[in-house]
Scaffold this motif. Sequence first.
Motif, PDB file in Angstrom:
ATOM      1  N   HIS A 182     -11.878   9.782  31.291  1.00 21.47           N
ATOM      2  CA  HIS A 182     -11.543   8.699  31.291  1.00 21.47           C
ATOM      3  C   HIS A 182     -12.063   7.674  32.149  1.00 21.47           C
ATOM      4  O   HIS A 182     -12.231   6.432  31.659  1.00 21.47           O
ATOM      5  CB  HIS A 182     -10.014   8.853  31.199  1.00 21.47           C
ATOM      6  N   GLY A 183     -12.437   8.184  33.154  1.00 24.52           N
ATOM      7  CA  GLY A 183     -13.028   7.262  34.216  1.00 24.52           C
ATOM      8  C   GLY A 183     -14.420   7.030  34.013  1.00 24.52           C
ATOM      9  O   GLY A 183     -15.374   7.754  33.753  1.00 24.52           O
ATOM     10  N   LEU A 184     -14.774   5.383  33.934  1.00 28.31           N
ATOM     11  CA  LEU A 184     -16.166   5.224  33.732  1.00 28.31           C
ATOM     12  C   LEU A 184     -17.149   5.464  34.565  1.00 28.31           C
ATOM     13  O   LEU A 184     -18.275   6.086  34.632  1.00 28.31           O
ATOM     14  CB  LEU A 184     -16.200   3.611  33.701  1.00 28.31           C
ATOM     15  N   ASP A 185     -16.791   5.619  36.048  1.00 27.32           N
ATOM     16  CA  ASP A 185     -17.768   6.198  37.136  1.00 27.32           C
ATOM     17  C   ASP A 185     -17.947   7.512  37.026  1.00 27.32           C
ATOM     18  O   ASP A 185     -19.156   7.970  37.301  1.00 27.32           O
ATOM     19  CB  ASP A 185     -17.003   5.718  38.335  1.00 27.32           C
ATOM     20  N   GLU A 186     -16.962   8.190  36.708  1.00 29.20           N
ATOM     21  CA  GLU A 186     -17.265   9.686  36.748  1.00 29.20           C
ATOM     22  C   GLU A 186     -18.190  10.013  35.221  1.00 29.20           C
ATOM     23  O   GLU A 186     -18.954  10.743  35.385  1.00 29.20           O
ATOM     24  CB  GLU A 186     -15.698  10.481  36.239  1.00 29.20           C
ATOM     25  N   ALA A 187     -17.938   9.271  34.248  1.00 28.07           N
ATOM     26  CA  ALA A 187     -18.872   9.567  33.075  1.00 28.07           C
ATOM     27  C   ALA A 187     -20.208   9.099  33.469  1.00 28.07           C
ATOM     28  O   ALA A 187     -21.145   9.632  32.954  1.00 28.07           O
ATOM     29  CB  ALA A 187     -18.340   8.770  31.964  1.00 28.07           C
ATOM     30  N   ILE A 188     -20.376   7.763  34.252  1.00 31.15           N
ATOM     31  CA  ILE A 188     -21.811   7.546  34.437  1.00 31.15           C
ATOM     32  C   ILE A 188     -22.605   8.454  35.486  1.00 31.15           C
ATOM     33  O   ILE A 188     -23.596   8.851  35.370  1.00 31.15           O
ATOM     34  CB  ILE A 188     -21.770   6.083  35.323  1.00 31.15           C
ATOM     35  N   ALA A 189     -21.586   9.169  36.326  1.00 28.72           N
ATOM     36  CA  ALA A 189     -22.063  10.168  37.192  1.00 28.72           C
ATOM     37  C   ALA A 189     -22.615  11.305  36.248  1.00 28.72           C
ATOM     38  O   ALA A 189     -23.634  11.807  36.723  1.00 28.72           O
ATOM     39  CB  ALA A 189     -21.142  10.518  38.278  1.00 28.72           C
ATOM     40  N   GLN A 190     -21.849  11.694  35.272  1.00 24.98           N
ATOM     41  CA  GLN A 190     -22.248  12.855  34.701  1.00 24.98           C
ATOM     42  C   GLN A 190     -23.483  12.422  33.880  1.00 24.98           C
ATOM     43  O   GLN A 190     -24.464  13.325  33.909  1.00 24.98           O
ATOM     44  CB  GLN A 190     -21.009  13.162  33.553  1.00 24.98           C
ATOM     45  N   VAL A 191     -23.879  11.272  33.430  1.00 30.15           N
ATOM     46  CA  VAL A 191     -24.790  10.933  32.571  1.00 30.15           C
ATOM     47  C   VAL A 191     -26.106  10.977  33.522  1.00 30.15           C
ATOM     48  O   VAL A 191     -27.103  11.349  32.863  1.00 30.15           O
ATOM     49  CB  VAL A 191     -24.579   9.552  31.966  1.00 30.15           C
ATOM     50  N   ARG A 192     -25.876  10.480  34.728  1.00 30.77           N
ATOM     51  CA  ARG A 192     -26.903  10.532  35.537  1.00 30.77           C
ATOM     52  C   ARG A 192     -27.554  12.015  36.180  1.00 30.77           C
ATOM     53  O   ARG A 192     -28.750  12.219  36.056  1.00 30.77           O
ATOM     54  CB  ARG A 192     -26.808   9.702  36.978  1.00 30.77           C
ATOM     55  N   GLY A 193     -26.381  12.807  36.050  1.00 29.80           N
ATOM     56  CA  GLY A 193     -26.981  14.125  36.298  1.00 29.80           C
ATOM     57  C   GLY A 193     -27.701  14.823  35.006  1.00 29.80           C
ATOM     58  O   GLY A 193     -28.737  15.692  35.339  1.00 29.80           O
ATOM     59  N   PHE A 194     -27.362  14.494  33.762  1.00 26.68           N
ATOM     60  CA  PHE A 194     -28.083  14.807  32.739  1.00 26.68           C
ATOM     61  C   PHE A 194     -29.374  14.381  32.812  1.00 26.68           C
ATOM     62  O   PHE A 194     -30.461  15.162  32.737  1.00 26.68           O
ATOM     63  CB  PHE A 194     -27.312  14.380  31.341  1.00 26.68           C
ATOM     64  N   VAL A 195     -29.683  13.070  32.882  1.00 31.24           N
ATOM     65  CA  VAL A 195     -31.081  12.582  32.974  1.00 31.24           C
ATOM     66  C   VAL A 195     -31.872  12.802  34.053  1.00 31.24           C
ATOM     67  O   VAL A 195     -33.173  13.217  33.769  1.00 31.24           O
ATOM     68  CB  VAL A 195     -30.897  11.060  32.715  1.00 31.24           C
ATOM     69  N   ARG A 196     -31.320  12.951  35.294  1.00 34.61           N
ATOM     70  CA  ARG A 196     -32.218  13.170  36.661  1.00 34.61           C
ATOM     71  C   ARG A 196     -32.467  14.486  36.818  1.00 34.61           C
ATOM     72  O   ARG A 196     -33.325  14.948  37.086  1.00 34.61           O
ATOM     73  CB  ARG A 196     -31.479  12.256  37.742  1.00 34.61           C
ATOM     74  N   GLU A 197     -31.414  15.250  36.435  1.00 35.52           N
ATOM     75  CA  GLU A 197     -31.521  16.736  36.726  1.00 35.52           C
ATOM     76  C   GLU A 197     -31.365  17.713  35.667  1.00 35.52           C
ATOM     77  O   GLU A 197     -31.462  18.901  35.750  1.00 35.52           O
ATOM     78  CB  GLU A 197     -30.441  17.252  37.778  1.00 35.52           C
ATOM     79  N   GLN A 198     -31.304  17.281  34.349  1.00 35.51           N
ATOM     80  CA  GLN A 198     -30.712  18.111  33.291  1.00 35.51           C
ATOM     81  C   GLN A 198     -29.934  19.111  33.545  1.00 35.51           C
ATOM     82  O   GLN A 198     -30.024  20.214  33.370  1.00 35.51           O
ATOM     83  CB  GLN A 198     -32.267  18.781  32.703  1.00 35.51           C
ATOM     84  N   ALA A 199     -28.666  18.699  34.090  1.00 37.20           N
ATOM     85  CA  ALA A 199     -27.671  19.587  34.514  1.00 37.20           C
ATOM     86  C   ALA A 199     -26.317  18.953  34.585  1.00 37.20           C
ATOM     87  O   ALA A 199     -26.217  17.650  34.494  1.00 37.20           O
ATOM     88  CB  ALA A 199     -28.087  19.955  35.829  1.00 37.20           C
ATOM     89  N   VAL A 200     -25.271  19.821  34.491  1.00 38.70           N
ATOM     90  CA  VAL A 200     -23.925  19.049  34.573  1.00 38.70           C
ATOM     91  C   VAL A 200     -23.018  19.934  35.493  1.00 38.70           C
ATOM     92  O   VAL A 200     -23.334  21.346  35.563  1.00 38.70           O
ATOM     93  CB  VAL A 200     -23.204  18.934  33.182  1.00 38.70           C
ATOM     94  N   THR A 201     -21.931  19.482  36.010  1.00 37.85           N
ATOM     95  CA  THR A 201     -20.985  20.177  36.797  1.00 37.85           C
ATOM     96  C   THR A 201     -19.724  20.670  36.103  1.00 37.85           C
ATOM     97  O   THR A 201     -19.342  19.735  35.197  1.00 37.85           O
ATOM     98  CB  THR A 201     -20.634  19.623  37.858  1.00 37.85           C
ATOM     99  N   ALA A 202     -19.601  21.896  35.482  1.00 39.66           N
ATOM    100  CA  ALA A 202     -18.604  22.331  34.860  1.00 39.66           C
ATOM    101  C   ALA A 202     -17.313  22.063  35.365  1.00 39.66           C
ATOM    102  O   ALA A 202     -17.042  21.689  36.449  1.00 39.66           O
ATOM    103  CB  ALA A 202     -18.678  23.816  34.320  1.00 39.66           C
ATOM    104  N   ARG A 203     -16.097  22.187  34.322  1.00 43.55           N
ATOM    105  CA  ARG A 203     -14.955  21.832  34.720  1.00 43.55           C
ATOM    106  C   ARG A 203     -14.332  22.516  35.994  1.00 43.55           C
ATOM    107  O   ARG A 203     -13.456  22.168  36.965  1.00 43.55           O
ATOM    108  CB  ARG A 203     -13.939  22.139  33.626  1.00 43.55           C
ATOM    109  N   THR A 204     -14.818  23.721  36.005  1.00 42.97           N
ATOM    110  CA  THR A 204     -14.503  24.927  37.218  1.00 42.97           C
ATOM    111  C   THR A 204     -15.472  25.003  38.423  1.00 42.97           C
ATOM    112  O   THR A 204     -15.508  25.673  39.218  1.00 42.97           O
ATOM    113  CB  THR A 204     -14.119  26.125  36.645  1.00 42.97           C
ATOM    114  N   GLY A 205     -16.260  23.640  38.349  1.00 44.76           N
ATOM    115  CA  GLY A 205     -17.450  23.539  39.422  1.00 44.76           C
ATOM    116  C   GLY A 205     -18.548  24.151  39.408  1.00 44.76           C
ATOM    117  O   GLY A 205     -19.306  23.876  40.246  1.00 44.76           O
TER     118      GLY A 205
END
Length: 249
Positions: A182-205
Amino acid sequence: MRIDFNCDLGEGCGDDAAIIPLVTSASIACGAHAGDEATMRATLRLCREHGVAAGAHPGYADRANFGRVELPLPPAEIERMVAAQIATLAAIAASEGMRLAHVKPHGALYNVAARDRVVADAIAAAVARFDPRLILFGLSGSQLTAAGEAAGLRVAHEVFAERRYEAQGTLTPRSRDDAVIHGLDEAIAQVRGFVREQAVTARTGERLALRADTLCLHGDRADAAQFARAIRDALHVDGVDILPVGAIA
């Protein structure tokens, strides 16, 4: 760095006119889980006006649950259902002087196809038989993208701006309170991870590697236009080219 930015639209519950100028691809409800001829035509016209690639968004014919409940349909029925919905939207698009660019299953059908190769093969077969030029969108690294490749289709590995992920690379089920970001900052951080690193942090870390060809934002959230603007601005600041999948070599 480049990525497609897509949104699920024509569902009668979002501000499509505000969102479409901010994205590069639109997946349009085909009258099953949502939408009708009027919404399909209106959404297609907005796509044409703003140069946005239009695609079909077929789902289970279950409006009461917005297509988000799994239905036990045999593969042949899934193939028929998907083909019929693509054909419906494609006919309206043709009457507007447009051609569809992609197909992306909706909701529960999308999630089943991500893990069930039989269902994935049925969807891929429907797309390939209707028009092998269509690009098949599927959850990154899933059975659906594998089925599309096996059927000779071009596929786009999809990631999500505001959905959380499980350790195996699937989306966190909506039955969990924390499935949606729900938080915009968290969503943008996730998007940047996809684009820069082709990666994401799962819910469990856990840190997961995920190919990111197209980035999805759900158009049915009340703040979708605000999210779309902020995500697009963040990508531009980072020097990312935002292009339809068909324009990315």
